[in-house]
Design an enzyme around this catalytic site. Structure first.
Site, PDB file in Angstrom:
ATOM      1  NE  ARG A  39      -0.092   4.246   6.258  1.00 53.83           N
ATOM      2  CZ  ARG A  39      -1.070   4.786   5.542  1.00 53.83           C
ATOM      3  NH1 ARG A  39      -1.089   6.084   5.315  1.00 53.83           N
ATOM      4  NH2 ARG A  39      -2.028   4.025   5.036  1.00 53.83           N
ATOM      5  CG  ASP A  40       2.684   2.666  11.755  1.00 57.66           C
ATOM      6  OD1 ASP A  40       2.106   3.257  10.805  1.00 57.66           O
ATOM      7  OD2 ASP A  40       2.278   2.705  12.927  1.00 57.66           O
ATOM      8  CD  GLU A  41      -1.358   0.523   6.444  1.00 58.75           C
ATOM      9  OE1 GLU A  41      -2.396   0.019   5.992  1.00 58.75           O
ATOM     10  OE2 GLU A  41      -1.291   1.710   6.829  1.00 58.75           O
ATOM     11  CG  ASP A  55      -0.184  -0.133   2.535  1.00 59.53           C
ATOM     12  OD1 ASP A  55       0.883  -0.762   2.543  1.00 59.53           O
ATOM     13  OD2 ASP A  55      -0.669   0.370   3.554  1.00 59.53           O
ATOM     14  CG  HIS A 105      -1.477   4.670  -0.852  1.00 57.31           C
ATOM     15  ND1 HIS A 105      -0.654   4.848   0.240  1.00 57.31           N
ATOM     16  CD2 HIS A 105      -2.428   3.797  -0.461  1.00 57.31           C
ATOM     17  CE1 HIS A 105      -1.107   4.111   1.247  1.00 57.31           C
ATOM     18  NE2 HIS A 105      -2.171   3.457   0.846  1.00 57.31           N
ATOM     19  CD  GLU A 165      -3.675   6.229   2.633  1.00 58.65           C
ATOM     20  OE1 GLU A 165      -4.198   5.180   3.061  1.00 58.65           O
ATOM     21  OE2 GLU A 165      -2.845   6.887   3.295  1.00 58.65           O
ATOM     22  CD1 TRP A 218      -8.333  -4.872   0.774  1.00 53.52           C
ATOM     23  CD2 TRP A 218     -10.299  -4.004   0.205  1.00 53.52           C
ATOM     24  NE1 TRP A 218      -8.239  -3.499   0.896  1.00 53.52           N
ATOM     25  CE2 TRP A 218      -9.430  -2.935   0.555  1.00 53.52           C
ATOM     26  CE3 TRP A 218     -11.604  -3.677  -0.179  1.00 53.52           C
ATOM     27  CZ2 TRP A 218      -9.825  -1.607   0.527  1.00 53.52           C
ATOM     28  CZ3 TRP A 218     -11.991  -2.350  -0.215  1.00 53.52           C
ATOM     29  CH2 TRP A 218     -11.106  -1.338   0.127  1.00 53.52           C
ATOM     30  CG  ASP A 265      -4.224  -0.845  -1.627  1.00 52.75           C
ATOM     31  OD1 ASP A 265      -5.010  -1.418  -0.856  1.00 52.75           O
ATOM     32  OD2 ASP A 265      -3.750   0.280  -1.402  1.00 52.75           O
TER      33      ASP A 265
END
Length: 884
Positions: free
Chosen positions: A457-459, A453, A763, A742, A521, A466
């Site tokens: 960041r913390d992802e 994604d 993104h 994003e 998804w 996506d």
């Protein structure tokens, strides 16, 4: 010499066919040349096989009467472990012309593993795991012909042989569902060995295996607590080194290296000779061995993560608070390399990373819980240092501890899974060109081992929604065949572990999301394999993922027993991040979430019926086709009034029905054509009413402009594309974006970062508009799977006066360029050998064969341009804010 040649001979979807998984690999070849109307009539294959350390077998020669040149069957015996095959191919045209022979060396991977996982001492379970080194000394005979290193890790590794790095891969072996699949690489190390003693070693880090991942503080030890190396070195078919209890381990200069938080490096502890015969044994201890993992050790078709570009900083900025920040001019993902030796001999250099500046200072809030900081402890050599086992998404680097740091001291290293770059686009519209560049860079940044994604960041997770919406665009810009085929294998195994539910992220680590069964998804299980088939003509990917798609429809979807649509109690993300959703509630979209889910269910069921038919699963094809009809009837009873008004009167709802062709077959009131006309007119009204601002989220945005073109409202599509108002594609470009955001308003007009938690500046999902740029503005799209038949249909509009696009298809290089000159539309088209193109231009419809073609047709500008809109009583005048 023939005017046709083979430009690329390929085995399956491997970038390099050294150490492949398949025993009977299919072969493909692209064509080059401008021969007119050239079609292959026959191909010839010569194969010479050899086992390690043995003489080659007699050459085999095959001649096949066929025009097929993509993924043709392997004609010889199945290859066994480590068996090599030298393959030569040539093609013969219907006109009797012959190409030159093209050669490829293929080698089967390793089936028999003697190696076991080795690791260091046990480290505290709940802490970050310090990277460590392992090594062994082994002997090589005086003469040898070939040497292969087969290597992987539970974690990440970087191998060294006699003091030199093995390969160019970053974050190897990448992220897979470690409980089911552990992938290895094969390296040809023949030239790196010397007779006598040699040293094989590797750095090992926690990586995705044991490191902290995801948000809200994240989770550690998602697959295990002890990173380990698995390696086997084979010389002429004989094992000379394999990881076992005889190896040694030691810590080194890397104090910590975490994927989200960055790396700490103590230059005082550096030992550049540690993997050579000159190294000392001081401080080295016997390794610990671990049980052989139950997961399958397998080769992968996904290309390795490599450095694909290097970016120097463009400016040194002094912030209002006095900090020093390097601006690299481009948002990207990767690391940096220190190019020079800093003048300081003590203290530390701290590098902090961010995508944007906020009011002149480093904007770190969007990275949330990721520290994204590298620390270099001074005292030893620093020149040429770069972090090993971390990655950052950034444009700006704040440097402390290095007074006077300059533009030539640090370089950015752009990394991604090194897929072949296959698609280009340029036009007369400079801002749209920048938009396309932003899309390209977001694709680079979010294809590091898996489709993610965001990179900062913390992802950084493999969100299935996506890539589901973005895969058609990805597969035009890059050869994503091997990259996505490998990832889809993990979709299935993680799906099986959840009883049929497709996880929202793959690999799956989000236990708290396991009860969420999400349309859009989860539909990746059916739609993305079909997208791959359309792009690359590979029926094999449909077969590989068939059980996954069926399992999703049979066990993953939670159905309303009354209608067989989605159960109304099932929470959905649906049109995620629609512009009108408030920052604190990104899923609160104007379009009914169940309507989106059910439209997708109808479409996915219909696509799966097509998949079944292609695979000869006739009973399933009939079953799911009938099911799609029944679901359509139920959908109309639920969401459409008798007069044809859709309950959610939004851009997304109408675009879904139009693009997916969801019309009842037995309506007493309207035919499918009448429904389409009705919905198309209403969509145009809504677009105009919204001042040509984008009102769609993840579900609607990828199809919006294509749908407007489909229903004859091309002038509205171009007006939306050229809009300057937020939300629009060009608004971020006007604010200096170099990647896709994003949110449409991730950065507000006053330079403040959007207050929402979901505020990434990198993104790719909303960049799916490139599908419109390639297919409608540029004019290229596949008419048949794999591009064997091409549709050439450029449709100029707006203020565009020229455009050009190209794509390296499985058959070869395709291009279309057009330019409006006075009252003429001039179009140049290149079609590769063994392909045909359907050319559709104003007043002209023609099928052409391979070669270069020029067309000039009368051109009349669309009289509807620019659409002006209608004034609204007691409201603002319609927007006229578009970019000419």
């Amino acid at each position: 010499m023939s005017a046709v040649s083979l430009s690329r001979l390929q085995c399956e979807h491997y970038a390099s066919p050294l150490g492949i998984e398949e025993a009977t690999p299919r072969l493909s070849w692209r064509f080059a040349g401008n021969a007119a109307d050239w079609i292959q009539a026959r191909y010839e294959i010569k194969i010479t096989t050899a086992l390690p350390g043995q003489s080659p077998a007699a050459q085999e020669h095959y001649s096949v009467d066929s025009s097929d040149s993509v993924l043709v069957p392997w004609p010889s015996h199945p290859l066994v472990s480590q068996e090599a095959a030298h393959v030569e191919v040539r093609a013969i045209g219907r006109d009797g012309s012959e190409t030159e022979w093209s050669a490829l060396d293929i080698e089967r991977g390793l089936s028999e593993w003697a190696a076991v996982p080795i690791t260091c001492e046990e480290q505290p379970v709940d802490d970050a795991k310090r990277p460590f080194r392992v090594k062994t000394t082994f002997n090589v005979p005086p003469t040898f012909t070939s040497a292969r290193l087969y290597v992987t890790a539970l974690g990440v590794y970087e191998a060294e042989l006699n003091g030199a790095r093995v390969g160019e891969e970053y974050l190897a072996p990448g992220w897979t569902s470690y409980k089911h699949h552990v992938v290895y690489r094969t390296y040809d190390v023949t030239a790196s060995l010397t007779p006598g003693d040699n040293v094989l070693g590797a750095w090992v880090g926690e990586g995705w295996y044991a490191g902290r991942l995801a948000f809200r503080g994240g989770w550690r030890n998602n697959y295990g607590t002890r990173p380990a190396l698995i390696a086997q070195l084979v010389v002429d078919g004989k094992i000379v080194a394999a990881t076992d209890a005889s190896w040694s381990w030691s810590y080194g200069a890397i104090v910590s290296s975490q994927f989200l938080d960055g790396e700490t490096y103590d230059s005082n502890l550096a030992d550049p000779l540690w993997s050579t015969t000159k190294s000392s044994s001081d401080g080295w201890k016997p390794v610990n061995t671990l049980p052989v993992p139950s997961a399958k050790l397998m080769a992968t078709q996904s290309p390795p993560v490599k450095a694909v570009d290097f970016l120097g900083p463009q400016e040194v900025i002094t912030t209002p608070s006095g900090k020093t920040v390097l601006d690299f001019g481009q948002n990207f993902a990767g690391v940096v390399t220190i190019l020079t030796e800093p003048p300081m001999k003590e203290g530390e250099i701290v590098l902090r990373y961010a995508e944007v500046l906020e009011h002149g200072e480093l904007g770190v809030r969007p990275i949330r819980g990721a520290k994204a900081t590298d620390t270099i402890i001074l005292g030893g050599k620093v020149e040429r240092y770069e972090p090993k086992f971390t990655s950052h998404g950034f444009r700006y680097v704040e440097v402390t501890g290095w007074p006077g740091v300059g533009l030539l001291d640090i370089v950015g290293v752009v990394t991604h899974s090194a897929m072949e770059w296959t698609g280009n686009f340029k036009s007369s519209h400079k801002l749209v060109n920048q938009l396309h560049s932003n899309i390209f860079w977001s694709t680079l940044s979010n294809t590091i081992s898996i489709p993610t994604d965001c990179p900062q960041r913390d992802e950084r997770l493999g969100w299935t929604g996506d890539i589901q919406v973005y895969s058609p665009t990805l597969n035009y810009l890059f050869d994503g065949s091997g990259f996505l085929a490998g990832w889809l294998k993990d979709v299935y195994v993680d799906q099986q572990a959840l009883g049929g539910n497709v996880p929202v992220t793959v690999p799956d680590i989000l236990d708290e999301f396991h009860n969420q069964r999400l349309a859009v998804w989860g539909d990746v299980a059916v739609l993305t394999p079909y997208d791959l088939y359309q792009a690359f003509g590979d029926v094999g990917i449909l077969r590989q993922q068939y059980a996954s798609g069926k399992l999703w429809l049979e066990s993953g979807v939670v159905r309303d027993p009354r209608t067989q649509l989605w159960h109304p109690d099932q929470q959905q993300l649906s049109d995620w991040l629609a512009p009108k959703a408030p920052p604190e509630r990104p899923g609160d979209a104007p379009t009914d979430s169940l309507l989106v889910a059910d439209a997708y269910l109808v479409h996915t069921t219909r696509v799966f019926a097509k998949t079944a038919a292609l695979l000869g699963e006739t009973a399933d094809a009939a079953k799911y086709d009938a099911q799609a009809d029944n679901l359509t009837e139920a959908f109309y009873a639920e969401y459409v009034t008798p007069n044809g008004r859709v309950m959610s009167d939004t851009q997304t709802a109408l675009a879904l029905l139009l693009k997916f062709g969801i019309y009842p077959k037995n309506s007493a009131k309207f035919t499918p054509e009448e429904y389409a006309k009705k919905y198309g007119a209403r969509l145009a009204q809504l677009v105009e009413k919204d001042d040509w601002k984008v009102a769609t989220g993840f579900a609607g945005t990828p199809i919006l402009l294509d749908t407007l073109e489909q229903v004859g409202e091309l002038h509205h599509a171009y007006r939306m594309l050229q809009s300057r108002d937020t939300p629009s594609w060009l608004a971020p470009v006007l604010l200096g974006a170099t990647t896709v955001w994003e949110r449409w308003d991730s950065m507000l007009q006053d330079g403040t970062i959007n207050p929402g938690e979901m505020t990434s500046f990198n993104h790719y999902a909303l960049g799916s508009v490139a599908h419109f740029l390639h297919g409608v503005v540029g004019g290229l799209s596949p008419l048949k799977p794999g591009w064997r038949e091409i549709l050439v249909k450029p449709q100029p509009g707006g203020t565009f006066t020229w455009a050009k696009t190209s794509h390296d298809s499985p058959y070869g290089h395709i291009s279309c360029s057009w330019k409006i000159v006075d009252d003429k539309l001039n179009v140049d088209v290149a079609v590769p050998p063994n392909s045909t193109a359907q050319v559709e231009l104003p007043g002209l419809s023609k099928v052409v064969g391979s070669g270069e073609h020029h067309f000039s047709v009368p051109w009349t500008a669309d009289p509807r341009w620019p659409p002006k809109g209608k004034p609204i009583a007691y409201g603002a005048d319609p927007s006229d804010n578009w970019e000419p």
